[in-house]
Design an enzyme around this catalytic site. Structure first.
Site: not given
Ligand SMILES: C[C@H](O)[C@H](O)[C@@H](O)[C@@H](O)C(=O)O
Ligand SMILES: [Mg+2]
Length: 395
Positions: A22, A48, A214, A240, A291, A318, A338
């Protein structure tokens, strides 16, 4: 074969992309009015970064053995993580055999339980654990996936997370996950815009392409329920992380409320087998999304994944670059992965942790052959062009 012993542990920090993905420059899609729990404050809605999503930065953990092999890994923990590694966790590493991964994990977790259990402490433990798996696999000259039982399929298939699912479809991904932009505090107007964006993407992508939203912990049960029902018309595949990670009760209610066939997913900000046991036993979701750089590392994800499998739940980690790919390729209940589109305008594929890692594999036409992972360890190198800072050097 006498296994090498760990002789040194080093913790570095890096800013600007990398594992803290981020932490991007201005104008990146990932920081463009995305809904968050801070969205109730108008001043924190546009970016953010304005409320600090990128304050931690990347933690790089290096672990060296007496045969000269160095394992490393990266995660989101920055200086706090470097402090915990150098001042606390290193005592459970120096002098240990490179094979003592399980015992080291147990000591790291229970020695920090009084101030950890989740969040940045578990991110840090995950970083150390990933570096240990990288080190052991390099000593054995094997890819990490071989230490986990080996691939169960010839290739990985990916969905893409980013602002342009229509472009992701053209690039061969199996689906596109959109960030939700508007939160309950933005009222009916915001809800309408959320649905309009989904409708537009559905018209661009056709009927069969997976589309997901998401919600990054930004909603309440009622809003998420209404969003899900309005989104059904446009074939939303899953909704999500709608709620606070601690609201297990809300997730259990939401899962009963959403339209039949729509999936509820969550877990990227959950940690350890105990946290995921709550999500599974309280029937909070259909897919868990740990994650591996935040939930406790590979050592803990093995336990989480087995628990989910016993509950017949999918585990789709994640996005965490090679650290998730080496796991997903070895698990039947992880049928796809992902890929986070880290190019500012998501119209091209760039490595997820760019610019930090060299040899980081990327999906081609939305897929990645298992053979792309067949290098020792996690198969990546630190980019020597990226300056590392060691804020708490020992000695
Ligand atoms: C895209 C989402 O807002 C997040 O930035 C991301 O990091 C996460 O939630 C995702 O699932 O990839
Ligand atoms: Mg997410």
């Amino acid at each position: 074969m006498t296994m090498p012993t760990i002789t040194a542990v080093r913790a570095f920090t890096v800013r600007g992309g990398g594992a803290d993905y981020h932490d991007q420059g201005k104008g990146h899609w990932i920081d463009d009015h995305i809904g968050t729990p801070m969205g109730k404050y108008p001043e924190y809605r546009q970016s953010r970064q304005s409320f600090g999503i990128n304050v931690l930065g990347t933690l790089v953990v290096e672990i060296e053995a007496d045969d000269g092999t160095v394992g490393f890994a990266v995660t989101t923990a920055g200086e706090i993580g470097a402090f915990i590694v150098e001042k606390h966790l290193s005592r459970f590493l120096i002098g240990r055999k490179v094979t003592e991964i399980e015992k080291i994990w147990d000591q790291m977790y229970f020695a920090t339980q009084y101030y950890g259990r989740k969040g940045v402490v578990l991110n840090t433990i995950s970083g150390v654990d990933l570096a240990l798996w990288d080190l052991l696999a390099k000593v054995r000259q094997e890819p990490v996936h071989a230490l986990l039982g080996g691939p169960v399929r010839d290739e990985l298939q990916f969905y893409a997370t980013g602002a342009r699912p229509d472009l992701a479809k053209e690039m061969g991904f199996i689906g596109g996950k959109l960030p939700l932009h508007h939160v309950p505090a933005e009222g009916e107007e915001g809800l309408k815009k959320n649905i309009e964006l989904l409708a537009d993407m559905r018209s661009r992508c056709g009927d069969d392409f997976w589309l997901m939203y998401d919600c990054w912990m930004s909603l309440d049960v009622n809003y998420a329920t209404r969003l899900a029902h309005k989104a059904q018309e446009y074939g939303l595949k899953w909704i999500e992380e709608c709620l606070s990670p601690d609201d297990y009760w809300g997730y259990a209610e939401l899962k009963k409320n959403v339209p039949k066939g729509m999936l509820v997913t969550t877990g990227e900000h959950e940690a350890t087998r105990w946290g995921f046991r709550m999500l599974l036993e309280m029937e909070c979701c259909d897919i868990i999304q740990p994650d591996v750089g935040w939930c406790g590392g590979v050592t803990e994800l093995i336990k989480i994944s087995a628990l989910a499998d016993a509950h017949s739940k999918l585990v789709v980690p994640h996005g965490s670059s090679v650290y998730s790919y080496h796991f997903v390729i070895t698990r039947q209940n992880s049928p796809f992965a992902e890929f986070l589109m880290m190019h500012p305008v998501p119209d091209q594929v760039v490595p997820m942790f760019t610019p930090l890692l060299l040899d980081e594999p990327v999906p081609v036409n939305g897929r990645m052959k298992a053979s792309a992972l067949d290098k020792p360890g996690f198969g990546v190198r630190l980019n020597p062009e990226v300056t590392l800072h060691r804020p708490y050097p020992v000695g």
